[in-house]
Design a protein around this motif. Structure first.
Motif, PDB file in Angstrom:
ATOM      1  N   THR A 142     -13.624  -9.137   7.816  1.00 29.57           N
ATOM      2  CA  THR A 142     -15.003  -9.595   7.651  1.00 29.57           C
ATOM      3  C   THR A 142     -15.632  -9.691   9.031  1.00 29.57           C
ATOM      4  OG1 THR A 142     -14.389 -11.929   7.721  1.00 29.57           O
ATOM      5  CG2 THR A 142     -14.341 -10.842   5.566  1.00 29.57           C
ATOM      6  N   SER A 143     -16.755 -10.359   9.127  1.00 29.99           N
ATOM      7  CA  SER A 143     -17.417 -10.451  10.427  1.00 29.99           C
ATOM      8  C   SER A 143     -16.598 -11.256  11.429  1.00 29.99           C
ATOM      9  CB  SER A 143     -18.802 -11.075  10.267  1.00 29.99           C
ATOM     10  OG  SER A 143     -18.685 -12.371   9.705  1.00 29.99           O
ATOM     11  N   HIS A 144     -15.844 -12.292  10.954  1.00 33.97           N
ATOM     12  CA  HIS A 144     -15.106 -13.153  11.878  1.00 33.97           C
ATOM     13  C   HIS A 144     -13.635 -13.315  11.509  1.00 33.97           C
ATOM     14  CE1 HIS A 144     -19.267 -14.348  12.761  1.00 33.97           C
ATOM     15  NE2 HIS A 144     -18.834 -14.784  13.926  1.00 33.97           N
ATOM     16  N   THR A 145     -13.228 -12.972  10.292  1.00 30.93           N
ATOM     17  CA  THR A 145     -11.869 -13.244   9.846  1.00 30.93           C
ATOM     18  C   THR A 145     -11.172 -11.953   9.432  1.00 30.93           C
ATOM     19  OG1 THR A 145     -12.584 -13.623   7.565  1.00 30.93           O
ATOM     20  CG2 THR A 145     -12.539 -15.535   9.039  1.00 30.93           C
ATOM     21  N   ILE A 146      -9.825 -12.051   9.363  1.00 31.64           N
ATOM     22  CA  ILE A 146      -8.994 -10.913   8.955  1.00 31.64           C
ATOM     23  C   ILE A 146      -7.957 -11.426   7.969  1.00 31.64           C
ATOM     24  CG2 ILE A 146      -7.388  -9.109   9.691  1.00 31.64           C
ATOM     25  CD1 ILE A 146      -8.706  -9.067  12.379  1.00 31.64           C
ATOM     26  N   ARG A 147      -7.796 -10.680   6.894  1.00 29.48           N
ATOM     27  CA  ARG A 147      -6.799 -10.993   5.888  1.00 29.48           C
ATOM     28  C   ARG A 147      -5.874  -9.788   5.753  1.00 29.48           C
ATOM     29  NH1 ARG A 147      -5.464 -16.010   3.678  1.00 29.48           N
ATOM     30  NH2 ARG A 147      -4.392 -15.689   1.683  1.00 29.48           N
ATOM     31  N   ILE A 148      -4.557 -10.019   5.804  1.00 29.11           N
ATOM     32  CA  ILE A 148      -3.571  -8.958   5.687  1.00 29.11           C
ATOM     33  C   ILE A 148      -3.008  -8.984   4.273  1.00 29.11           C
ATOM     34  CG2 ILE A 148      -1.456  -7.970   6.619  1.00 29.11           C
ATOM     35  CD1 ILE A 148      -3.758  -7.958   8.578  1.00 29.11           C
ATOM     36  N   LEU A 149      -3.149  -7.854   3.572  1.00 32.37           N
ATOM     37  CA  LEU A 149      -2.657  -7.736   2.202  1.00 32.37           C
ATOM     38  C   LEU A 149      -1.404  -6.871   2.174  1.00 32.37           C
ATOM     39  CD1 LEU A 149      -5.907  -7.070   0.132  1.00 32.37           C
ATOM     40  CD2 LEU A 149      -4.863  -9.254   0.694  1.00 32.37           C
ATOM     41  N   LEU A 150      -0.448  -7.266   1.368  1.00 30.86           N
ATOM     42  CA  LEU A 150       0.713  -6.437   1.074  1.00 30.86           C
ATOM     43  C   LEU A 150       0.352  -5.575  -0.128  1.00 30.86           C
ATOM     44  CD1 LEU A 150       3.682  -5.744   1.673  1.00 30.86           C
ATOM     45  CD2 LEU A 150       4.325  -7.539   0.046  1.00 30.86           C
ATOM     46  N   LEU A 151       0.202  -4.298   0.111  1.00 25.68           N
ATOM     47  CA  LEU A 151      -0.311  -3.411  -0.934  1.00 25.68           C
ATOM     48  C   LEU A 151       0.668  -3.318  -2.093  1.00 25.68           C
ATOM     49  CD1 LEU A 151      -1.896  -0.489   1.104  1.00 25.68           C
ATOM     50  CD2 LEU A 151      -3.027  -2.390  -0.032  1.00 25.68           C
ATOM     51  N   PRO A 152       0.162  -3.407  -3.311  1.00 23.90           N
ATOM     52  CA  PRO A 152       1.034  -3.297  -4.485  1.00 23.90           C
ATOM     53  C   PRO A 152       1.473  -1.861  -4.727  1.00 23.90           C
ATOM     54  CG  PRO A 152      -1.235  -3.561  -5.164  1.00 23.90           C
ATOM     55  CD  PRO A 152      -1.226  -3.701  -3.667  1.00 23.90           C
ATOM     56  N   ASP A 153       2.458  -1.727  -5.602  1.00 20.47           N
ATOM     57  CA  ASP A 153       2.977  -0.408  -5.931  1.00 20.47           C
ATOM     58  C   ASP A 153       1.970   0.355  -6.788  1.00 20.47           C
ATOM     59  OD1 ASP A 153       4.950   1.338  -7.947  1.00 20.47           O
ATOM     60  OD2 ASP A 153       5.517   1.323  -5.830  1.00 20.47           O
ATOM     61  N   SER A 154       2.057   1.683  -6.716  1.00 21.09           N
ATOM     62  CA  SER A 154       1.102   2.524  -7.450  1.00 21.09           C
ATOM     63  C   SER A 154       1.273   2.430  -8.956  1.00 21.09           C
ATOM     64  CB  SER A 154       1.247   3.987  -7.010  1.00 21.09           C
ATOM     65  OG  SER A 154       1.028   4.121  -5.625  1.00 21.09           O
ATOM     66  N   SER A 155       2.383   1.900  -9.415  1.00 21.70           N
ATOM     67  CA  SER A 155       2.600   1.813 -10.861  1.00 21.70           C
ATOM     68  C   SER A 155       1.628   0.860 -11.533  1.00 21.70           C
ATOM     69  CB  SER A 155       4.036   1.365 -11.141  1.00 21.70           C
ATOM     70  OG  SER A 155       4.293   0.100 -10.557  1.00 21.70           O
ATOM     71  N   HIS A 156       1.001  -0.053 -10.775  1.00 21.94           N
ATOM     72  CA  HIS A 156       0.022  -0.967 -11.370  1.00 21.94           C
ATOM     73  C   HIS A 156      -1.213  -0.225 -11.871  1.00 21.94           C
ATOM     74  CE1 HIS A 156       2.515  -3.798  -9.073  1.00 21.94           C
ATOM     75  NE2 HIS A 156       2.048  -4.748  -9.867  1.00 21.94           N
ATOM     76  N   LEU A 157      -1.470   0.966 -11.333  1.00 19.72           N
ATOM     77  CA  LEU A 157      -2.654   1.711 -11.758  1.00 19.72           C
ATOM     78  C   LEU A 157      -2.493   2.280 -13.156  1.00 19.72           C
ATOM     79  CD1 LEU A 157      -3.545   3.638  -8.476  1.00 19.72           C
ATOM     80  CD2 LEU A 157      -4.750   1.695  -9.467  1.00 19.72           C
ATOM     81  N   THR A 158      -1.275   2.491 -13.579  1.00 21.10           N
ATOM     82  CA  THR A 158      -1.034   3.038 -14.915  1.00 21.10           C
ATOM     83  C   THR A 158      -0.513   1.995 -15.879  1.00 21.10           C
ATOM     84  OG1 THR A 158       1.176   3.734 -14.178  1.00 21.10           O
ATOM     85  CG2 THR A 158      -0.602   5.342 -14.012  1.00 21.10           C
ATOM     86  N   ALA A 159      -0.477   0.742 -15.453  1.00 14.77           N
ATOM     87  CA  ALA A 159      -0.029  -0.322 -16.352  1.00 14.77           C
ATOM     88  C   ALA A 159      -1.119  -0.608 -17.378  1.00 14.77           C
ATOM     89  CB  ALA A 159       0.307  -1.579 -15.554  1.00 14.77           C
ATOM     90  N   PRO A 160      -0.758  -0.982 -18.613  1.00 16.16           N
ATOM     91  CA  PRO A 160      -1.771  -1.247 -19.654  1.00 16.16           C
ATOM     92  C   PRO A 160      -2.425  -2.602 -19.478  1.00 16.16           C
ATOM     93  CG  PRO A 160       0.426  -1.548 -20.540  1.00 16.16           C
ATOM     94  CD  PRO A 160       0.620  -1.047 -19.141  1.00 16.16           C
ATOM     95  N   SER A 161      -3.232  -2.721 -18.422  1.00 15.33           N
ATOM     96  CA  SER A 161      -3.905  -3.994 -18.158  1.00 15.33           C
ATOM     97  C   SER A 161      -5.109  -3.731 -17.275  1.00 15.33           C
ATOM     98  CB  SER A 161      -2.945  -4.964 -17.468  1.00 15.33           C
ATOM     99  OG  SER A 161      -3.628  -6.159 -17.116  1.00 15.33           O
ATOM    100  N   LEU A 162      -6.145  -4.561 -17.448  1.00 16.11           N
ATOM    101  CA  LEU A 162      -7.330  -4.511 -16.595  1.00 16.11           C
ATOM    102  C   LEU A 162      -7.518  -5.791 -15.809  1.00 16.11           C
ATOM    103  CD1 LEU A 162     -10.072  -2.728 -18.723  1.00 16.11           C
ATOM    104  CD2 LEU A 162      -8.812  -1.852 -16.775  1.00 16.11           C
ATOM    105  N   ASP A 163      -6.548  -6.669 -15.838  1.00 17.95           N
ATOM    106  CA  ASP A 163      -6.667  -7.930 -15.123  1.00 17.95           C
ATOM    107  C   ASP A 163      -6.640  -7.683 -13.623  1.00 17.95           C
ATOM    108  OD1 ASP A 163      -6.681  -9.147 -17.570  1.00 17.95           O
ATOM    109  OD2 ASP A 163      -4.502  -9.520 -17.571  1.00 17.95           O
ATOM    110  N   ALA A 164      -7.350  -8.540 -12.903  1.00 17.49           N
ATOM    111  CA  ALA A 164      -7.396  -8.427 -11.448  1.00 17.49           C
ATOM    112  C   ALA A 164      -6.027  -8.739 -10.843  1.00 17.49           C
ATOM    113  CB  ALA A 164      -8.449  -9.363 -10.881  1.00 17.49           C
ATOM    114  N   ILE A 165      -5.724  -8.047  -9.759  1.00 19.67           N
ATOM    115  CA  ILE A 165      -4.456  -8.225  -9.056  1.00 19.67           C
ATOM    116  C   ILE A 165      -4.710  -9.065  -7.811  1.00 19.67           C
ATOM    117  CG2 ILE A 165      -2.538  -7.057  -7.927  1.00 19.67           C
ATOM    118  CD1 ILE A 165      -3.137  -4.619  -9.584  1.00 19.67           C
TER     119      ILE A 165
END
Length: 890
Positions: A142-165
């Motif tokens: 962002t303008s002043h802060t940084i957040r480091i995310l551990l990227l999830p596996d690609s299998s979540h894209l084909t999982a039968p769900s639309l919930d936010a990760i």
């Protein structure tokens, strides 16, 4: 230069899930005008797109959309095929399902849509996304802060769900990168970090921090392993000084350095570059200065296998060349000795082998040398030689920097070795000099060459700092080329142009501006310049290089142009290039509301399918259709038409506020009523103004549509005329059209007849010219005429010239003797013919018998004499005829 095939495909246009990735959340509680106003600030870099293969991450507001473009494309094609098949049997009273119903239906059937939403704990809108080299971490800036995310596996894209990760994440520098500190200018992943886990952050107050992230060590996200304040380092005199940033920011006063050293952007060269390039941080200041930090390394770093041997050869060779040279200054010898101490400290280490990510080879990890020091010297500001002078301040305000490292010198590295070094082609090709590209607010691009080569430098130790004094003399960069990317009407003070790397070559890149996207390629001159620099022949090299500078230039092509008015243009995110067999050559950018994509033709040498030899392959070859159209971006109406008015929100606030009684009463003239009407007028005037601009844009596009349609009709008519000319359907004669074979034969016959007529005319003109003009005889012809004249005089003249050639005199004597013999023979034959009767024959026989001459010999001699006479007669007649023709020509 890439050729554009088409623009934003249909699976990214509304109302598809691909378009929903880029659109803001309609359920956002904020009103439309406030949401739009916060994006109108274009004076900040927007790098809100990142990719991992064909997966893209898009920052929209405070959340991140994650999708697989290949999966989205395939799902859209499947839906289109089903829709076309279902439309044939669809009943008239049936209703088409909505997109949400289709999505839910696909989830219930076990198929996901290939996209998910990632929530992050950030307090303001996301401005930059930076994915790690091995695609396991994502830096959300962002303008002043940084957040480091551990990227999830690609299998979540084909999982039968639309919930936010909500993946595992960490706040980087919870006490360092906060709102009350300096804004963040750049967040870059270090190319030499262990498994791509080293992050370098540069704030606008010129403070560089190196973070070495580890999931097992929480402390690595709280405190950086190295902090350097460039303002302190610029005034440093010795290695023993403290160059860390001051923790106290409350009483920070104004200084000239805080204005002149405001950071605009920073970057590293590629990991596969040669020399010191992978560990050199290039920093561009807002006011136009350029600095370099070398070597900037994390505490644990993993170099490529060829980096340390190449540096060792360079350092030892440089020290041996200047060690005994009396003309070399003591400062140069000190820097060479410091480089040797740095390499010696590195050679004493035993590297530790660390397993890499899945699919990557193990890497050797070294510790950052402590000798001669951890903090390098700040090199700069660089003097931009031959840079064009401009009075416009926007030409000197830098917004971004792009570094292309020098190529790896494999010949020097493998000298004396029998084996050849295996490496990628992109690492061993290119220029042996580093290329630094600078971009200003006005869209001016300057391509600079690092002729001297940035090397590792440190400040002198304390015991030698006084003797050495302040390090004087600034390094320089040679401005090879300067060009303007924007027109004068497109230049805006609050715009922030940005660089984006290309996937086809490291010497090509993209420049993204709110008004356009431009492709730049340096390949036309890079390889020619390298051949001149590495050539053995010095003769004429200066002339050839001068022609190269003045003639060959970088290619520049405008890929996308925003036709909106400059005051209504939305900022574009930095472009991202993707190359994949399923997507092709793909360029992606986005506004805060819509995606912008450009599809290019894939080069022939890429993704070529390996086919076995088959006699039917030629028959199955695909025939490409003829392209006579010009690709154009699909027009999307302005988002202003879809935004809700802010007036109902104002009414709700008034109904629940302290003045709620006024809403239900009659309108009375009072200060409160004036205040309410003033606030409502501000909202309505702003909304009507934006709606008016959007409507005018629709009108202009309608007019432009008519012009483009007219152009398209003209091109279609041209193609139609060409096709009819080939098929013979363009004839006006009644009856059946002429066949193709007859038409071609008739054209061939006409061409043959015209050729024969032209040949006859040319021959006739040639004869006419030859008769009308008389040319002079050549020297050989004159010599032949003189010889014939002399021969005529000798043969038929009254006297023999005494001074003539001996050959001619001999010819004259032979001719006279032949004449004499001819006369004698004729006289003797007449005498013999006069004697008649038997007596004559008897007397002749008697005389002949008395001579005792055989008859065969006598006949042969007579025939020989006759032949000589005939030969001489023919020769004389030929000479006479030749003389007559020569006299006629003369």
């Amino acid at each position: 230069m890439p050729k554009i095939k088409s623009y934003t495909p249909a699976w990214l246009l509304p109302p598809t899930p691909g378009h929903d990735l880029f659109a803001p959340d309609p359920n956002d509680t904020q009103n439309g005008s406030s949401y739009t106003s916060k994006f109108f600030s274009k004076s900040v870099p927007r790098r809100t797109l990142a990719r991992r293969g064909t997966e893209v991450f898009i920052a929209v507001g405070k959340e991140i959309r994650w999708a697989d473009l290949v999966y989205l494309k395939e799902r859209w094609e499947e839906k289109q095929a089903k829709a076309r098949a279902g439309s044939r049997v669809k009943r008239e009273d049936s209703t088409s399902p909505s997109d949400d119903e289709l999505v839910r239906e696909s989830i219930e059937s076990g198929c996901a849509e290939g996209f998910r939403t990632i929530t992050t704990s950030v307090g303001s809108d996301i401005l930059q996304l930076a994915i790690s080299p091995y695609a396991n971490f994502l830096a959300v800036v962002t303008s002043h802060t940084i957040r480091i995310l551990l990227l999830p596996d690609s299998s979540h894209l084909t999982a039968p769900s639309l919930d936010a990760i909500k993946p595992k994440s960490w706040t980087l520098g919870p006490t360092t990168h906060v709102v009350d500190r300096s804004p963040i200018a750049s967040a870059i992943w270090h190319p030499l970090g262990v498994n791509g886990s080293a992050l370098v952050t540069v704030t606008k107050d010129a403070v560089v921090r190196v973070w070495e992230l580890s999931q097992k060590d929480r402390w690595s996200f709280d405190q950086p392993s190295l902090v350097i304040d460039l303002q302190k380092l610029a005034d440093g005199t010795s290695l023993d000084q403290n160059f860390a940033a001051s923790p106290d920011v409350t009483n920070k006063g104004f200084s000239p350095d805080s204005f002149e050293m405001e950071v605009a952007s920073a970057c590293f060269a590629g990991r596969g570059s040669g020399g010191w390039s992978p560990m050199t941080l290039w920093i561009a200041m807002r006011e136009g200065d350029v600095y370099a930090l070398c070597p900037l390394l994390p505490e644990l770093w993993a170099p490529p296998p060829t980096l340390i041997p190449s540096l060792s050869i360079s350092i030892v060779g440089n020290l041996a060349a200047i060690e005994d040279d009396p003309n070399v200054s003591e400062l140069t010898k000190l820097l060479a000795q410091q480089q040797l101490d740095w390499m010696s400290d590195l050679d004493k280490q035993e590297p530790r082998v660390v397993e890499g990510p899945p699919g990557e080879a193990p890497t050797e990890v070294y510790t950052r040398p402590t000798k001669p020091g951890v903090v390098p010297r700040l090199q700069g500001p660089f003097d931009l030689e031959l840079s064009p002078e401009s009075e416009d301040d926007l030409d000197t305000e830098l917004t971004d920097i792009f570094a292309i490292g020098q190529k790896l010198d494999t010949d020097e590295l493998m000298m004396g070795e029998d084996e050849e070094l295996e490496m990628e082609d992109v690492e061993g090709e290119g220029l042996s000099l580093s290329v630094i590209c600078l971009l200003s607010s006005s869209g001016q691009l300057r391509v600079c060459l690092d002729m001297d080569g940035v090397q590792a430098q440190w400040l002198p130790p304390r015991n030698k700092s006084k003797a050495m004094g302040r390090l004087t003399g600034s390094p320089s960069l040679l401005t090879f080329q300067s060009m303007d990317i924007l027109t004068s009407l497109e230049v805006a003070e609050d715009a922030w142009p940005m660089f984006s790397s290309d996937v086809t070559s490291r010497y090509s890149f993209y420049i993204t501006h709110p008004s356009s996207i431009t492709h730049i390629s340096l390949s036309p001159w890079v390889f020619r310049l390298e051949s001149e620099l590495q050539g053995d022949s010095q003769a004429g090299s200066e002339f050839r290089i001068d022609l190269l500078v003045q003639g060959q230039s970088s290619t520049r092509e405008r890929l996308y142009t925003n036709t909106s008015q400059p005051d209504s243009q939305l900022p574009l995110a930095a472009s991202v290039a993707i190359r994949d067999p399923d997507l092709g050559y793909f360029l992606l950018s986005a506004t805060p509301f819509d995606p912008i994509a450009v599809l290019f033709e894939t080069p022939d040498d890429e993704f070529a399918l390996v086919r076995s030899a088959s006699p039917t392959y030629e028959k199955d070859a695909e025939v490409k259709p003829m392209e006579f159209y010009e690709p154009r971006p699909v027009y999307q109406p302005s988002h202003q038409f879809d935004e809700n008015s802010s007036l109902p929100l104002l009414l709700n606030q008034l109904r629940t506020g302290r003045h709620k009684t006024v809403i239900n009463q009659e309108v009375r003239l009072s200060p409160l009523t004036l205040q309410i009407f003033t606030e409502a007028h501000k909202i309505l005037s702003d909304e009507t103004l934006r709606l008016g601009k959007a409507a005018s844009e629709v009108f202009r596009r309608c007019v432009q549509l008519q012009v483009e349609l007219h152009q398209q009709i003209n091109k279609a008519n041209e193609v139609k005329a060409r096709v009819e000319a080939v098929t013979g359907e363009d004839q006006d004669e009644p009856g059946e059209p002429e066949s193709n074979n007859a038409f071609i034969e008739r054209r061939l016959q006409n061409a043959k007849e015209r050729g024969e007529a032209l040949s006859q005319r040319i021959e006739k003109m040639r004869k006419t010219v030859s008769r009308a003009t008389s040319r002079e005889l050549s020297d050989k012809e004159r010599a032949w005429v003189n010889e014939v004249s002399v021969l005529d005089t000798n043969l038929f003249g009254s006297t023999i010239p005494a001074d003539g050639p001996s050959k001619l005199r001999q010819t004259r004597r032979r001719y006279e003797e032949i004449i004499r013999l001819r006369d004698e023979l004729v006289e003797e034959a007449e005498k013999m013919g006069a004697t008649g009767g038997e007596g004559g024959e008897e007397s002749l026989h008697a005389s002949t018998t008395d001579l005792r001459i055989p008859s065969e010999l006598r006949k042969a001699k007579i025939n020989q004499v006759k032949g000589l006479i005939e030969r001489e007669t023919a020769l004389v007649d030929a000479v006479k005829a030749r003389l007559e023709r020569l006299s006629t020509v003369g």
